[in-house]
Design a protein around this motif. Structure first.
Motif, PDB file in Angstrom:
ATOM      1  N   GLN A  69       0.519  -0.934  -0.399  1.00  0.00           N
ATOM      2  CA  GLN A  69      -0.061  -0.369  -0.425  1.00  0.00           C
ATOM      3  C   GLN A  69       1.156   0.772   0.150  1.00  0.00           C
ATOM      4  O   GLN A  69       0.859   2.140  -0.780  1.00  0.00           O
ATOM      5  N   TRP A 102       2.316   1.867  -3.451  1.00  0.00           N
ATOM      6  CA  TRP A 102       1.379   2.091  -4.559  1.00  0.00           C
ATOM      7  C   TRP A 102       0.708   3.630  -4.454  1.00  0.00           C
ATOM      8  O   TRP A 102       0.609   3.858  -5.716  1.00  0.00           O
ATOM      9  N   TYR A 143       3.056   5.391  -5.346  1.00  0.00           N
ATOM     10  CA  TYR A 143       2.695   5.311  -7.123  1.00  0.00           C
ATOM     11  C   TYR A 143       1.738   6.397  -7.400  1.00  0.00           C
ATOM     12  O   TYR A 143       2.217   7.359  -8.634  1.00  0.00           O
ATOM     13  N   GLU A 144       0.381   6.057  -6.810  1.00  0.00           N
ATOM     14  CA  GLU A 144      -0.490   7.172  -7.141  1.00  0.00           C
ATOM     15  C   GLU A 144      -0.329   9.185  -7.048  1.00  0.00           C
ATOM     16  O   GLU A 144      -0.883   9.367  -7.774  1.00  0.00           O
ATOM     17  N   THR A 161       3.444  -0.141 -14.362  1.00  0.00           N
ATOM     18  CA  THR A 161       3.150  -0.550 -12.729  1.00  0.00           C
ATOM     19  C   THR A 161       1.735  -0.221 -12.593  1.00  0.00           C
ATOM     20  O   THR A 161       1.944  -1.948 -11.935  1.00  0.00           O
ATOM     21  N   ASN A 166      -0.365  -4.580 -11.538  1.00  0.00           N
ATOM     22  CA  ASN A 166      -0.435  -4.847 -10.081  1.00  0.00           C
ATOM     23  C   ASN A 166      -2.150  -4.558 -10.202  1.00  0.00           C
ATOM     24  O   ASN A 166      -2.567  -5.022  -9.201  1.00  0.00           O
ATOM     25  N   LEU A 212      -4.339  -5.442  -6.705  1.00  0.00           N
ATOM     26  CA  LEU A 212      -4.966  -4.904  -6.020  1.00  0.00           C
ATOM     27  C   LEU A 212      -6.525  -5.883  -6.088  1.00  0.00           C
ATOM     28  O   LEU A 212      -6.657  -5.961  -4.879  1.00  0.00           O
ATOM     29  N   ASP A 220      -9.558   1.081  -4.628  1.00  0.00           N
ATOM     30  CA  ASP A 220      -8.081   1.755  -5.617  1.00  0.00           C
ATOM     31  C   ASP A 220      -7.997   0.914  -6.700  1.00  0.00           C
ATOM     32  O   ASP A 220      -7.887   0.924  -8.027  1.00  0.00           O
ATOM     33  N   MET A 250       6.335  -5.116  -6.646  1.00  0.00           N
ATOM     34  CA  MET A 250       4.606  -4.990  -6.293  1.00  0.00           C
ATOM     35  C   MET A 250       3.659  -5.861  -7.126  1.00  0.00           C
ATOM     36  O   MET A 250       3.202  -6.776  -5.850  1.00  0.00           O
TER      37      MET A 250
END
Length: 600
Positions: free
Chosen positions: A115, A118, A121-122, A148, A152, A156, A164, A569
């Motif tokens: 998380q 992630w 990255y977000e 990415t 993923n 998720l 997400d 990830m």
């Protein structure tokens, strides 16, 4: 026989490919954006008027005319009900309260790590291929198609991050395949990451938008096969494809041409359209036809010639980098096709028989561990095969491959080989100061796999002979920071690779042995200790320094570098002990699970 001069040219060319963003998966960051919308009419098939994609809306590869259509009927998916294959997964009993508590705590820690990465990255790299974990920037080495993010989607879903997942799907289905950040597309990487990512997420969620996007990628990737002999261009230039007259390359890495089967086959299975299966079935037939004609019969060399469909000329053989997933996919294709296509068992049996004899070796270790590793072989014939006792992080996948093949094909000896190979990678992790295995190293090969006593003087001689430097061997060992047993560490990096944890995961699922869960946890702790940054996790340039040296700053600076590939990830953090049975799912080489064909 291939000449030494020509062999050197092959390897030099292959090395150039690697340095330009190749199989070791270090993408080039490009600021340019290449548009594939042609300003002139696209070439049409002979006798047909020019075709032009729609001037507005997303670019559609399915309307680009085919220059070299398939001659004759398409190869069809194997017909009939799937066979009842041997059970793969261990029959786990109810776990104790203490074991369940420990497992859940560890799962929660891995989930928190995912998380954290992630959301970084977000925040900093949304829609780009990768987050740069030190600078907070973004990298686009895989076309700029959100590698990415797509890689993923299934992670998720598995981790229950539903909101997400929904947000990621909305972004992923709007990727524009008419624009790329790279002039050249790596067909293999795009297949395993993007096509595999969409197919897996579709298999899990049933969201038809993901299947439609998988088809878009499939249509684009199929254009790389539009050559006179219908073999793909593995480093493919889409703009050139729009002008026609493509042909396959004379220097191709065998893994990149041989590891498209799972994804293309799964796309045909879920769409009912055989054109993707036909494309890879042609490659499989070629491997089958030439399997016993190479310099090391049973295996294929690292470099092959796709232009003339010749797989036998080179003399360098490996289960490691540039070859690995070719072999990995044989038992997995057998499972995915429900045992209905016998060629994959033949290819597995022949190649593994040769690899066991020539590539696998027992390394000499200070505590005389009964382990195996897989090295490289130079061979001009079976009788003249010469082993280089190398070890690679990449080749750690082989433990899981042998174990899976051993279960699917009723070969208990292969499960045992897989266990010893996996134990070899576990040992290599523990042998380094940071508790992390380096990318590439060498050891002393034992004369016998049955017994092998530690011989310190032999180890010291091999170190000196390998480096041939005019300094005292003890000084050399200290200077090179070689743990006992290692004769060289030629690549000291750790780039967040998953292969060792992958095989530990598969062996645990197959055997149920508790020590494997503990080994995976130790790996995770060591990796996160060395790679955690303020934002996420970064690759490490040198794993031979100790934690104390890093803390004291005696290494000349940080050993982290600004890279976090999507497989960190998508793979390393994905392997979970009790989700997705190996009897129902089969993982591609990027850890994307596909549904297996199962008997009613």
């Amino acid at each position: 026989m291939i000449s030494l001069r020509r062999y050197t040219v092959f390897i030099a060319l292959a090395a150039s490919i690697l340095l330009l963003g190749g199989y070791f998966r270090e993408p080039i960051v490009s600021q340019a954006r290449y548009r594939f919308r042609s300003q002139t009419p696209l070439l049409a098939a002979p006798g047909e008027p020019p075709a032009q994609p729609a001037p507005t809306g997303p670019f559609r590869w399915d309307v680009v005319p085919t220059q070299y259509p398939v001659a004759g009927p398409l190869a069809q998916l194997p017909a009939g009900p799937p066979q009842k294959l041997p059970r793969v997964q261990h029959e786990f009993q109810k776990e104790s309260e203490d074991h369940a508590k420990t497992r859940k705590e560890r799962q929660a820690a891995v989930r928190r790590s995912f998380q954290r990465c992630w959301y970084a990255y977000e925040q900093h790299a949304w829609g780009h291929d990768e987050l740069a974990p030190l600078s907070g920037g973004a990298k686009d080495g895989f076309g700029g198609w959100a590698a990415t993010l797509v890689d993923n989607l299934d992670t998720l879903w598995i981790m229950g991050m539903n909101e997400d997942f929904t947000k990621a799907v909305e972004a992923a289905v709007n990727i524009d395949l008419g624009v790329s950040t790279t002039e050249t597309i790596n067909v293999f990487e795009t297949t395993i990451r993007h096509l595999g990512g969409f197919l897996s997420a579709y298999d899990m969620s049933g969201d038809v938008r993901l299947l439609e996007k998988a088809k878009e990628f499939g249509e684009m990737l199929l254009k790389a096969f539009d050559t006179p002999n219908r073999l793909p261009i593995t480093r493919w230039k889409p703009q050139k494809a729009l002008m026609g007259n493509q042909e396959a390359d004379p220097v191709v890495l065998v893994a990149e041409i041989g590891s498209l089967t799972m994804e293309f086959t799964r796309l045909s299975q879920v769409t009912g359209d055989s054109k993707w299966y036909d494309a890879v079935a042609r490659i499989t037939r070629l491997f089958d036809k030439q399997q016993e004609k190479t310099h090391l019969p049973g295996m294929w060399p690292v470099v092959v010639n796709a232009k003339v469909a010749e797989l036998t000329e080179d003399t360098f053989f490996s289960l490691g980098a540039m070859s690995d997933s070719l072999y990995e996919y044989f038992p997995k294709m057998h499972a995915m096709l429900g045992g209905l296509e016998p060629v994959y068992k033949k290819l597995y049996d022949g190649s593994m028989s040769t690899a066991i004899k020539n590539n696998l070796y027992r390394p000499m270790t200070p505590s005389n561990e009964d382990i195996l590793m897989s090295g490289n072989v130079r061979a001009t014939s079976q009788e003249l095969a010469r082993l280089d006792p190398q070890g690679q992080h990449l080749v750690c996948f082989a433990g899981g491959m042998f174990a899976l093949g051993g279960k699917l094909f009723n070969e208990p000896a292969h499960v045992e080989i897989g266990k010893k190979l996996t134990d070899g990678c576990i040992w290599a992790y523990k042998a380094l100061p940071l508790g992390i295995m380096p990318e590439v190293f060498n050891m002393v090969a034992c004369d016998s796999r049955v017994s092998c006593e530690w011989d310190e003087e032999k180890w010291r001689r091999e170190v000196k002979d390998r480096h041939a430097e005019k300094i005292d061997v003890d000084e050399m060992i200290k200077h090179l920071r070689l743990p006992k047993g290692f004769t060289d560490i030629s690549d000291r990096r750790y780039i967040l690779r998953p292969e060792a944890i992958e095989s530990v995961f598969i062996l645990y699922r197959i055997t149920g042995e508790q020590y494997l869960q503990d080994a995976a946890w130790d790996m995770f702790v060591a990796i996160t200790n060395a790679t955690t940054t303020e934002l996420a996790n970064a690759a490490v340039s040198d794993v031979t320094f100790s934690a104390a040296e890093l803390a004291q700053g005696t290494t000349g600076g940080t050993t982290q570098f600004d890279s976090m590939e999507s497989f960190w990830m998508a793979e390393t953090l994905k392997y979970e002990p009790h989700v997705l049975s190996l009897d129902d799912w089969v993982f591609n080489t990027e850890a994307h699970p596909f549904r297996r064909m199962l008997p009613a």
